[in-house]
Write an enzyme that holds these catalytic residues in place. Structure first.
Site, short mmCIF file in Angstrom:
data_model
loop_
_atom_site.label_atom_id
_atom_site.label_comp_id
_atom_site.label_asym_id
_atom_site.label_seq_id
_atom_site.Cartn_x
_atom_site.Cartn_y
_atom_site.Cartn_z
N LYS A 117 0.84 -1.22 0.00
CA LYS A 117 0.00 0.00 0.00
C LYS A 117 0.87 1.26 0.00
O LYS A 117 0.67 2.17 -0.79
CB LYS A 117 -0.94 0.01 1.22
CG LYS A 117 -1.87 -1.20 1.29
CD LYS A 117 -2.79 -1.15 2.51
CE LYS A 117 -2.09 -1.34 3.84
NZ LYS A 117 -1.59 -2.72 4.09
N ARG A 155 10.33 -0.60 12.47
CA ARG A 155 8.93 -0.80 12.86
C ARG A 155 8.83 -1.98 13.83
O ARG A 155 9.73 -2.84 13.88
CB ARG A 155 8.07 -1.12 11.63
CG ARG A 155 7.98 0.02 10.66
CD ARG A 155 6.87 -0.29 9.68
NE ARG A 155 6.88 0.64 8.56
CZ ARG A 155 5.90 0.73 7.67
NH1 ARG A 155 4.84 -0.04 7.75
NH2 ARG A 155 5.96 1.59 6.69
N ARG A 180 11.63 -6.09 5.22
CA ARG A 180 11.46 -4.68 5.58
C ARG A 180 11.91 -4.44 7.02
O ARG A 180 12.49 -3.41 7.34
CB ARG A 180 9.98 -4.28 5.41
CG ARG A 180 9.72 -2.82 5.69
CD ARG A 180 8.26 -2.42 5.49
NE ARG A 180 7.41 -2.91 6.57
CZ ARG A 180 6.09 -2.75 6.63
NH1 ARG A 180 5.46 -2.11 5.66
NH2 ARG A 180 5.40 -3.21 7.64
P1 B4P Z 1 4.67 -1.72 2.13
O1 B4P Z 1 4.33 -0.85 0.95
O2 B4P Z 1 5.53 -1.11 3.19
O3 B4P Z 1 3.36 -2.36 2.77
P2 B4P Z 1 2.05 -1.74 3.47
O4 B4P Z 1 0.93 -2.52 2.84
O5 B4P Z 1 2.02 -0.25 3.32
O6 B4P Z 1 2.34 -2.10 4.98
P3 B4P Z 1 1.63 -2.07 6.39
O7 B4P Z 1 0.23 -2.58 6.30
O8 B4P Z 1 2.59 -2.83 7.24
O9 B4P Z 1 1.64 -0.58 6.95
P4 B4P Z 1 0.75 0.44 7.77
O10 B4P Z 1 1.69 1.57 7.98
O11 B4P Z 1 -0.50 0.70 7.02
O12 B4P Z 1 5.37 -3.01 1.53
C1 B4P Z 1 5.99 -3.96 2.38
C2 B4P Z 1 7.36 -4.37 1.86
O13 B4P Z 1 7.22 -5.06 0.64
C3 B4P Z 1 8.27 -3.18 1.57
O14 B4P Z 1 9.54 -3.45 2.08
C4 B4P Z 1 8.28 -3.06 0.05
O15 B4P Z 1 9.52 -2.60 -0.44
C5 B4P Z 1 8.03 -4.48 -0.38
N1 B4P Z 1 7.24 -4.58 -1.62
C6 B4P Z 1 6.17 -3.80 -1.97
N2 B4P Z 1 5.70 -4.18 -3.18
C7 B4P Z 1 6.46 -5.26 -3.59
C8 B4P Z 1 6.47 -6.11 -4.74
N3 B4P Z 1 5.60 -5.96 -5.75
N4 B4P Z 1 7.36 -7.11 -4.80
C9 B4P Z 1 8.27 -7.29 -3.79
N5 B4P Z 1 8.33 -6.51 -2.68
C10 B4P Z 1 7.44 -5.51 -2.58
O16 B4P Z 1 0.32 -0.17 9.21
C11 B4P Z 1 1.11 -0.21 10.39
C12 B4P Z 1 0.29 -0.38 11.71
O17 B4P Z 1 -0.47 0.82 11.99
C13 B4P Z 1 -0.79 -1.47 11.75
O18 B4P Z 1 -0.29 -2.68 12.19
C14 B4P Z 1 -1.82 -0.93 12.80
O19 B4P Z 1 -1.46 -1.28 14.13
C15 B4P Z 1 -1.72 0.55 12.67
N6 B4P Z 1 -2.83 1.09 11.83
C16 B4P Z 1 -2.65 1.71 10.63
N7 B4P Z 1 -3.83 2.09 10.12
C17 B4P Z 1 -4.80 1.69 11.01
C18 B4P Z 1 -6.21 1.78 11.03
N8 B4P Z 1 -6.89 2.34 10.02
N9 B4P Z 1 -6.89 1.25 12.09
C19 B4P Z 1 -6.22 0.69 13.11
N10 B4P Z 1 -4.87 0.58 13.17
C20 B4P Z 1 -4.15 1.06 12.11
#
Ligand code: B4P
Length: 189
Positions: free
Chosen positions: A14, A134, A128
């Site tokens: 995301k 994190r 990551r």
């Molecule tokens: P990211 O891009 O970092 O993944 P994400 O989906 O954004 O991550 P996440 O769900 O952990 O984050 P959030 O901050 O929302 O990609 C992951 C890795 O994969 C990276 O290293 C990237 O380089 C790699 N990658 C990406 N695409 C790739 C591909 N095609 N091929 C290979 N590698 C690839 O959440 C963090 C915390 O915040 C949650 O646990 C929760 O506690 C809290 N939180 C956030 N929003 C909330 C909400 N609305 N309600 C309640 N809690 C919430």
């Protein structure tokens, strides 16, 4: 104004794809994860409370998130579009977003669901975690996050399916190919 929900399990890309959307379309970006990490780093009352849940692989309570999002959204009245990255993560949050947008005479344009299998998610999050600082840098917390996703967050997919907004995109493969698929969906709306 377009309102894009970028959805998917932890590590589905995301944040990664949000950066591409911002570059190409110039949309404003609201990542609830980023806002929570900033609040935590600044040790605000919200950040201190949120950290307990994030460290345990749990969701931060809806009431805190919804207040936080309403405040953030109010600062983006002139944007061409807004990306909601990591929000909504529960059906209650999805309902709250519908209400908030409804008050502006608007609605979610599309919900993009990035589909990635568990083995790939675990591999990405462990990788990551080596540099991210994190809390989800270990298998135990990652598994808890995936359980939380399946029980509390995955039902949001049906909410948007019933609302006619769901677009599934395969989130495995090159970052560019996935972004091309996302661009096609945005351009069609
Ligand atoms: P990211 O891009 O970092 O993944 P994400 O989906 O954004 O991550 P996440 O769900 O952990 O984050 P959030 O901050 O929302 O990609 C992951 C890795 O994969 C990276 O290293 C990237 O380089 C790699 N990658 C990406 N695409 C790739 C591909 N095609 N091929 C290979 N590698 C690839 O959440 C963090 C915390 O915040 C949650 O646990 C929760 O506690 C809290 N939180 C956030 N929003 C909330 C909400 N609305 N309600 C309640 N809690 C919430």
């Amino acid at each position: 104004m377009k309102y894009l929900v970028l959805f998917g399990p932890p590590g589905s890309g995301k944040g990664t794809q949000s950066e591409n959307i911002i570059k190409k379309y110039g949309y404003a970006h609201i990542s609830t994860g980023d806002v929570l990490r900033a609040e935590t780093a600044n040790q605000t009352p919200l950040g201190v409370e949120a950290k307990k849940f994030m460290d345990a692989g749990q969701l931060v309570p809806d009431s805190l998130i919804i207040d936080m999002l309403a405040k953030t959204m109010d600062s983006y009245t002139d944007a061409k579009g807004i990306i909601f990255d990591g929000f909504p993560r529960t059906v209650a949050q999805a309902q709250a977003l519908k209400e908030m947008l409804g008050k502006r005479g608007a609605d979610v344009t599309v919900m993009i669901n990035l589909q990635v299998d568990n083995d790939e998610l675990i591999k990405r999050l462990l990788e990551r975690g080596k540099t991210s600082g994190r809390s989800d840098d270990n298998l135990e917390t990652i598994k808890k996050r995936l359980d939380t996703y399946n029980s509390q967050t995955a039902p949001v997919i049906d909410f948007y399916k019933e609302d006619g907004k769901l677009e599934n995109i395969k989130g495995v493969g090159s970052i560019d190919d996935i972004f091309n698929a996302i661009s096609k969906v945005i351009d069609a709306k």
